[in-house]
Design a protein around this motif. Sequence first.
Motif, short mmCIF file in Angstrom:
data_model
loop_
_atom_site.label_atom_id
_atom_site.label_comp_id
_atom_site.label_asym_id
_atom_site.label_seq_id
_atom_site.Cartn_x
_atom_site.Cartn_y
_atom_site.Cartn_z
N UNK A 457 -0.96 -0.82 -11.25
CA UNK A 457 0.31 -0.73 -10.51
C UNK A 457 0.10 0.06 -9.22
N UNK A 458 0.61 -0.45 -8.11
CA UNK A 458 0.55 0.23 -6.83
C UNK A 458 1.69 -0.24 -5.96
N UNK A 459 2.09 0.59 -5.02
CA UNK A 459 3.19 0.28 -4.10
C UNK A 459 2.59 -0.09 -2.76
N UNK A 460 2.78 -1.34 -2.35
CA UNK A 460 2.14 -1.88 -1.15
C UNK A 460 3.12 -1.92 0.02
N UNK A 461 2.54 -1.90 1.21
CA UNK A 461 3.33 -1.94 2.42
C UNK A 461 2.54 -2.68 3.49
N UNK A 462 3.22 -3.54 4.24
CA UNK A 462 2.55 -4.29 5.30
C UNK A 462 3.47 -5.33 5.90
N UNK A 463 2.87 -6.29 6.60
CA UNK A 463 3.66 -7.27 7.35
C UNK A 463 4.45 -8.21 6.46
N UNK A 464 4.10 -8.31 5.19
CA UNK A 464 4.82 -9.24 4.32
C UNK A 464 6.05 -8.62 3.67
N UNK A 465 6.27 -7.28 3.87
CA UNK A 465 7.50 -6.72 3.32
C UNK A 465 8.22 -5.75 4.26
N UNK A 467 6.41 -3.62 7.26
CA UNK A 467 5.78 -3.22 8.52
C UNK A 467 5.12 -4.42 9.18
N UNK A 468 5.80 -5.02 10.14
CA UNK A 468 5.31 -6.26 10.74
C UNK A 468 4.11 -6.05 11.66
N UNK A 469 3.84 -4.83 12.11
CA UNK A 469 2.76 -4.60 13.04
C UNK A 469 1.40 -4.48 12.41
N UNK A 470 1.32 -4.55 11.06
CA UNK A 470 0.06 -4.34 10.35
C UNK A 470 -0.12 -5.43 9.30
N UNK A 471 -1.38 -5.62 8.89
CA UNK A 471 -1.67 -6.66 7.91
C UNK A 471 -0.89 -6.42 6.61
N UNK A 472 -0.64 -7.52 5.90
CA UNK A 472 -0.03 -7.41 4.57
C UNK A 472 -0.94 -6.58 3.66
N UNK A 473 -0.31 -5.72 2.84
CA UNK A 473 -1.01 -4.91 1.83
C UNK A 473 -1.97 -3.91 2.47
N UNK A 474 -1.67 -3.48 3.70
CA UNK A 474 -2.53 -2.50 4.36
C UNK A 474 -2.39 -1.12 3.70
N UNK A 475 -1.18 -0.73 3.37
CA UNK A 475 -0.91 0.61 2.86
C UNK A 475 -0.60 0.53 1.37
N UNK A 476 -1.22 1.40 0.61
CA UNK A 476 -1.07 1.37 -0.84
C UNK A 476 -1.01 2.78 -1.39
N UNK A 477 -0.31 2.95 -2.50
CA UNK A 477 -0.21 4.26 -3.13
C UNK A 477 0.81 4.26 -4.24
N UNK A 478 1.21 5.46 -4.66
CA UNK A 478 2.27 5.59 -5.66
C UNK A 478 3.52 6.25 -5.09
N UNK A 479 3.53 6.45 -3.77
CA UNK A 479 4.71 6.94 -3.07
C UNK A 479 4.87 6.10 -1.81
N UNK A 480 6.09 5.68 -1.53
CA UNK A 480 6.30 4.74 -0.43
C UNK A 480 7.65 5.00 0.23
N UNK A 481 7.63 4.89 1.56
CA UNK A 481 8.86 5.03 2.34
C UNK A 481 8.84 4.00 3.46
N UNK A 482 9.99 3.41 3.74
CA UNK A 482 10.09 2.46 4.85
C UNK A 482 11.50 2.48 5.41
N UNK A 483 11.58 2.33 6.73
CA UNK A 483 12.85 2.27 7.45
C UNK A 483 12.78 1.11 8.43
N UNK A 484 13.82 0.27 8.42
CA UNK A 484 13.87 -0.89 9.32
C UNK A 484 15.22 -0.93 10.02
N UNK A 485 15.20 -1.18 11.32
CA UNK A 485 16.41 -1.39 12.11
C UNK A 485 16.23 -2.69 12.88
N UNK A 486 17.21 -3.59 12.75
CA UNK A 486 17.08 -4.90 13.38
C UNK A 486 18.42 -5.33 13.97
#
Length: 596
Positions: A457-465, A467-486
């Motif tokens: 189990x891991x918490x992924x972050x990237x362009x597919x969820x 952070x559009x500026x980085x590859x999908x699944x670039x960031x991984x861990x057990x703690x995750x934060x994201x903020x989006x304004x559109x």
Amino acid sequence: MLTESNVRVYSGEAFSFIRHLSGLRRWSVLLSVALLVASHSALCESEPATDELVIGTITVELKDIFEHPTNTVFQTANQLKIATREGVIRKELLFQEGDTYNQFRILESERVLRTLRYLRNVNIREERSGSVVNIVVEAQDTWTIIPQFSYSSGDGRSRRSVGIAESNLLGYGKRIEALYEQDDGTDTLQAVYDSRNFWNTKNQLLVAGFTGNEGSEYLFEFERPYRSLVQRSAWNTNASAGDTLGKLYASGDERFVYQRDYEDYGAKYSISRGDPERRVHRFSFGWEYSDERFASATDQDLDDLNIDPDSISRDPSMLADNRRFSGPLFSYDGIEQDFLPMNYIDRFSRVEDYNLGTEFSATLFPALGAFGSRGDYLLTSANLSDGLRLAAGSFITGEVGIGSRLGPAGFENTLLRTEGRFFDVFGPLFWNDWYLGKHTLVGSFIFDYGDRFDRDRELLLGADNFLRGYDARTFTGDKRFALNVEERAHFVENAFDLVSIGGAAFFDLGGSTTRTLGNLFADELYSDVGVGLRLAFPRSSGERIIRIDFAIPLRDGPDGSSQFEFRVIFSGGQLVPSRLTTDRAGNERAQVELGF
């Protein structure tokens, strides 16, 4: 004459008088009053209501895909498309001819019909004549035979697919799909059959199969799910099994590959109590069985995935422990209804319903060794969500949830999560005489905190969820934060009766880590800005959207992305959907399965 108003007026004086009587007389008077009130209540209930409204006729008016076809292509489309059967629409209604009129059931029926992707412009109109209310159900068909030719890239992955999907087979509301997909060099063949009203009942049957380089999975589900708040019971049976290859990631690339064999079976029954117009309480009980077995990937597995064996770890200590949980399942859902119908959020003109009422859900799953589990465990999850209207066209939604497993070693595989959404649909904007489109401001955030996760189990972050500026699944861990304004703009609607055109400007911020929260917020947050193009097809099933984003990372990334390096992303749907996680996946999956 004794009336409710008289009872309220004299109640204070009467009870003051009764308090001064002796014991036996006091009880005699109280008994007389009770009998008098009961008799009055019985008389009131037996008296027919003279102003009660009754539903008269119910008429279904279904429009073609193109109401006024202007060319041969549109005329041919109307002729080729088998119209939705009237009986399919009537089966979704929560009232019948001759029923007592109930406005809530009318509104709830509209909401149910709007969830059907193959219908658009749903409206239930009332025509009153004395004490009779005649009902007219209006809806419009969409084009549901969708050839699947898709291409997605720019997020670090390359995905292509070809196939066909029909979401309203022969006009009976059944869905059938067949799809061949390539994802980063792996091939998958998928097939799905979904019958919402199996054998002309309200029971739903779902059968699906997936097979390819990453293994095979099969799913069977037969149920009568909750589709409205007035429904008094529901049930579910399900079975799934698979022999698959799982992956763990680092900087967008695979760092570990493993075999996973699993079997899941379950059955539950649920009852609903309470006033649907205010709050309902759903109590569910059943049995769950889940068995997962893990093994190291072979050289042949890696060859099937086009992965160089020397590029990943082969350390067997990274394998997750085998897990088997079996036992009774108990759950509770409390739902307060406060629905807000809105459009121009995820889609263009298509109306979607958002519940801003308080919802709470909790699940207990005692999986003991005596029931066949690998040890004695208690699996729990809970979620609380709510919403708030801020102004006309503006609202927020949010939720907080937790899932954990209590075993011999204490609490493990724990996830604490929260997320929120903000929407402001402020409509048309002008600059002098220039029309700038209908605008919607969207904000979202997520925060996930894991503790003693299972090793798969891991918490992924990237362009597919997020952070559009980085590859999908670039960031991984057990703690995750994201903020989006559109900022979403809808420039042209229904051009040539085929396509709607819009755009977006966005800012993304986020990160994921195995280190402390202090490290995450101090050093491991990444961000990007960009603009995008949106193409929507309002006359297709579900008003599908194509998203083209142009993103610029504001910081060098571990995936090799350079600061201010231009990235183009082709994909479908909105990056961050308007629905909260539990709206899309349910409480148990949101808290327990997130990250697997």
